[in-house]
Structure formats: structure tokens, C-alpha cells
Design a protein around this motif. Sequence first.
Motif, short mmCIF file in Angstrom:
data_model
loop_
_atom_site.label_atom_id
_atom_site.label_comp_id
_atom_site.label_asym_id
_atom_site.label_seq_id
_atom_site.Cartn_x
_atom_site.Cartn_y
_atom_site.Cartn_z
N ILE A 158 12.84 1.65 -5.52
CA ILE A 158 12.45 0.22 -5.23
C ILE A 158 10.84 0.07 -4.95
N LEU A 159 10.16 1.27 -4.46
CA LEU A 159 8.70 1.08 -4.34
C LEU A 159 7.99 0.88 -5.84
N MET A 160 8.46 1.83 -6.70
CA MET A 160 7.87 1.84 -7.86
C MET A 160 8.00 0.03 -8.41
N TYR A 161 9.10 -0.39 -8.22
CA TYR A 161 9.26 -1.92 -8.58
C TYR A 161 8.33 -2.78 -7.85
N PRO B 36 0.92 -1.37 -0.07
CA PRO B 36 0.04 0.13 0.07
C PRO B 36 0.75 1.15 -0.21
N PHE B 37 2.11 1.25 0.83
CA PHE B 37 2.98 2.34 0.78
C PHE B 37 3.33 2.68 -0.74
N ALA B 38 3.70 1.44 -1.47
CA ALA B 38 4.26 1.71 -2.92
C ALA B 38 3.15 2.20 -3.84
N LYS B 39 2.06 1.78 -3.22
CA LYS B 39 0.79 2.33 -4.18
C LYS B 39 0.66 3.95 -4.07
N TYR B 40 0.74 4.31 -2.76
CA TYR B 40 0.70 5.69 -2.43
C TYR B 40 1.83 6.52 -3.27
N ILE B 41 3.19 6.12 -3.12
CA ILE B 41 4.14 6.90 -3.79
C ILE B 41 3.89 6.72 -5.25
N ALA B 42 3.35 5.86 -5.90
CA ALA B 42 3.21 5.50 -7.33
C ALA B 42 2.07 6.76 -7.58
N GLU C 153 4.94 -2.09 -9.42
CA GLU C 153 4.65 -2.67 -10.97
C GLU C 153 4.72 -4.15 -10.63
N THR C 154 5.45 -4.97 -10.00
CA THR C 154 5.69 -6.26 -10.00
C THR C 154 4.84 -6.98 -8.99
N GLY C 155 4.55 -6.23 -7.73
CA GLY C 155 3.80 -7.16 -6.67
C GLY C 155 4.94 -7.81 -5.97
#
Length: 500
Positions: free
Chosen positions: A128-131, A11-17, A134-136
Motif C-alpha cells: 500500500i505504501l509503494m502505491y 513521507p513514510f511511503a517515501k522512506y519505505i520506497a 507512486e501515485t501520490g
Amino acid sequence: MQSLKAALSKPFAKYIAKRIKKWATKPVETQEKIFRELLAEASTTVFGQDHSFNEIKTYEDFKSKVPIRDYEELRPYVERVVHGEENILWKGKPIYFAKTSGTTSGAKYIPITKESMPTHVEAARNAILMYIHETGNSKFVDGKMIFLQGSPILEEKNGIKLGRLSGIVAHYVPKYLQKNRLPSLETNCIEDWETKVDAIVEETINEDMTIISGIPSWVQMYFEKLIEKRNKKVGDIFKNFNLFIFGGVNYEPYRAKFENLIGRQVDSIELYPASEGFFAFQDKQNETGMLLQLNSGIFYEFVEAEHFFEDNPKRITIKDVRLGINYVMIISTNAGLWAYNIGDTVQFTSLSPYRVIVSGRIKHFISAFGEHVIGKEVEQALKEALEKTTISVNEFTVAPQINPEEGLPYHEWFIEFENEPEDELKFIEDLERSLQQQNSYYLDLIEGKVLKTLKIARVKKDGFQTYMKSIGKLGGQNKIPRLSNDRKIADKLYQLGLTK
């Protein structure tokens, strides 16, 4: 079972994206805002007053008042900052100097301010968060991670700490990653690179390494020492190693070699960090180029490399860039660099969003005869020549041979092969064909009998490491230039007896 940390990262990666998409889809407005903020913040500094920042209303005004400078031209201001003066290039004092080795006059001191430091850390984290977004794939956050970097020991100069950028950044690793991070502080502080790599091998060989990061040439040395010790591929030593993060050089010339050392393919993320700023990172696994960081306190300008050395070359913003053109990148930053030439050349691979590849250095090219061959072209030529062969290359550089003992001048390729070509003539033909297709000037010189076909000088195993050691630049963020317009490296390789 997935850990809490791995689960929360999604969820943090989703927020940053989402946040990144917000500025990436409004690039011109984002850059205009940065431009205004930079000028407002620095208007009362010595540099701001010297260049009448308070009178600058438009980008045209900025260009007329602030000329492009490189480090040497900015040095009088930097020296005042180094001597402890305040409010020179940016308000107050920097919190660090990133110390880099200058090519012409000793060390360079690049200021890092309290405003610019977070952008270095956030960009690395966001890559790293964008990765993950994208990949899960987030399992790797539970394993151990390593970044082959400079010593975190910092000196002090007039109350300002200084060290290598990678050593400075080491102090900002988030708490939630500290226990996952290797090597130990003690090992990281070892200055001698070969001793350091041996110590890193000892510390990591029995760990569950999931992320490995660093400049490819030095990671290769680490991998080779691991294999030597265990007599296994790296992918068998580290079963869960699935993400390689790199920056500083193009990975393509190393890719085949790395896949052989690892024993399988792993995902990779390319970064574009520098002491002057963290400029871009790879945001998509299947897209060429890295996302230009337009919201990180950096205002970008571009000058076509072909015209850069003219008296008054045209300066443009991202609004006017085009795909595939070789640009010199000029930056103004919240660390107090103004219309600063970092020396890199880039090409845009996408304008929506803005993505770039690093095509070389404005000083690293061969144009002894007007051919203007750049780093990207020799790397592409090598990549194409290696395709569908078993040939493997460890390292290479190219130099002009202007005064051969007989015949026409030529480009001399110094190559350290892992697996040598059985048919060298075919290999040379493939290199030549690719280079001529990419660079019409080079083709014209070959056809006009000004240059003859390139020649290969084979470099002994570990020859480039020996060369780097001889000039005091083994390890860390140091790398071999892909090409030079002189024979300094070439002559040294011969002088040291490093060719076969």
C-alpha cells in the motif's frame, strides 16, 4: 481537506520506497545474506544437524545436502513440532501454525515463527505504501477498508495457536487502521461464508468504503449482494472506493466483470501471500508482475517446470533465472521450511528489479497427451477471446476429456457465463487460436489429429459456488483450480446437475 494521517503517510511511503530500492538494486547480495543468516540461525536445530548445516559453505553444498521436499516429505519434522518439541525446524517453537487443507492427507500445519510473522505484515503494508509513493494518492486512508478473510478465532495445539493465515494476520492490523477496518470482529468470526457475506453487506453498505480486498471470486459475491440490495453499481454505493487489493488468483478473467459491477475503473494492487511466506507484491501500476520479496527471510530457488519431475532437476538461484520460463518456486525460510516446494509455478517478467507472475500450480496442468497446458495459458486464452466482445465470465475451469462417446479426445472448458456468447463457434475459435499460439505442444496435437478442438460446457449461474459448497470449501482463501489433469471437478459438476 487532507487529514494528518493521509499527510503523514506520504513521507513514510517515501522512506519505505527508499529502503526497498536499496535491496532490490542488490538482489544477489541480498539473497546471499539471507542464505547465510538462515543457515547460521538453524545450524543447531534437529533439521540443521541432520543435514550438516555447519558444513555448508556454498550453495552447491546446500543442494547436495538438502533435497527438495514437499509437505508430505517434510511431515515427519513438522509432526514433531506439532507435538510440542522445540528446535526441530527452527530455533524454539513457532508462535502459530497456519492450518491449510491438504489434498492428500488431511490438514497441513505450516509453522509461523516470531521471525517470519513480521514479514507477512510488513509486505502487506509496504504494498500500500509503494502505491501511495507512486501515485501520490493517500486520501483512501481516511475511509473504511475491508478484507474478506477467514475467521480470526484461533485454536491451540500444544501451546501453539493455529488458524487460517488470514485469521492470524487479522490480529496484526496496525492500531492506526483499527477504527477504519471492517467488518467487526463478531462478523469476521462467522464460519458460514454465505451468512458472513450477508452480515458484511449489512455492516458496510452505509459506510465510506475506500479499499476493498480479497480473492476476486469471493469479492464478486459480496459486490453482487450489495447491488441486489441497493439496485446500484458498487461505485455508486461507495463513491470513494478507488483501490481494490487482491491475491490468490489472476484478476484478468474477472476484470471486465468487476468494472461492470463497480461501474468504473479502479486502481488495483496484486499480492502474492501464502501460509509459507509473503512472496511478492505489485510495486508499479503500469508494470507487469510483482516485486519478489528478496529481503524477507526467504531464500529462493527455481527449477524449470518442464524438467521438475526428472530424477535430478537443475536447481538455480535468482542469479541464473531467465524471462518467460515457467519455474517451480522452492523456498527456505525463517519459519523453518527448507528447500520446500510450495507447489506454485512463476515466470519472471523483469530481472531488474526481479518481478514475477504466478503462472499456475505444478500439479494443476493438463498433460493427458503431453501438451502440458498451464494455468497462465488458459487464462490468457480466455482474456484474448473476451476482448472486444460483450461476453462476461464469472468463473471457469478446464479438464481433459480422454474417453469421449465418439471421436477424438479434447479439452473441455466449464464456463459460467454472465453474458453468453451469441456466436459460440467464433468464441471457441478465438480460445483455440490463442491456446495454439501459446503452446506449441497443444498445436502439434491438434494438427496431428490426436486432439480435436476444445468444447464448452456451460455452467449454471452460481454453479461453481454450489460446487465449492458441496466440497466444504465455500469462501475464505479457497479457489477453483483453473485446470486439472483429471475429471474430478468435471464429473462433480455433471453429477450435481450444474451444467446446462
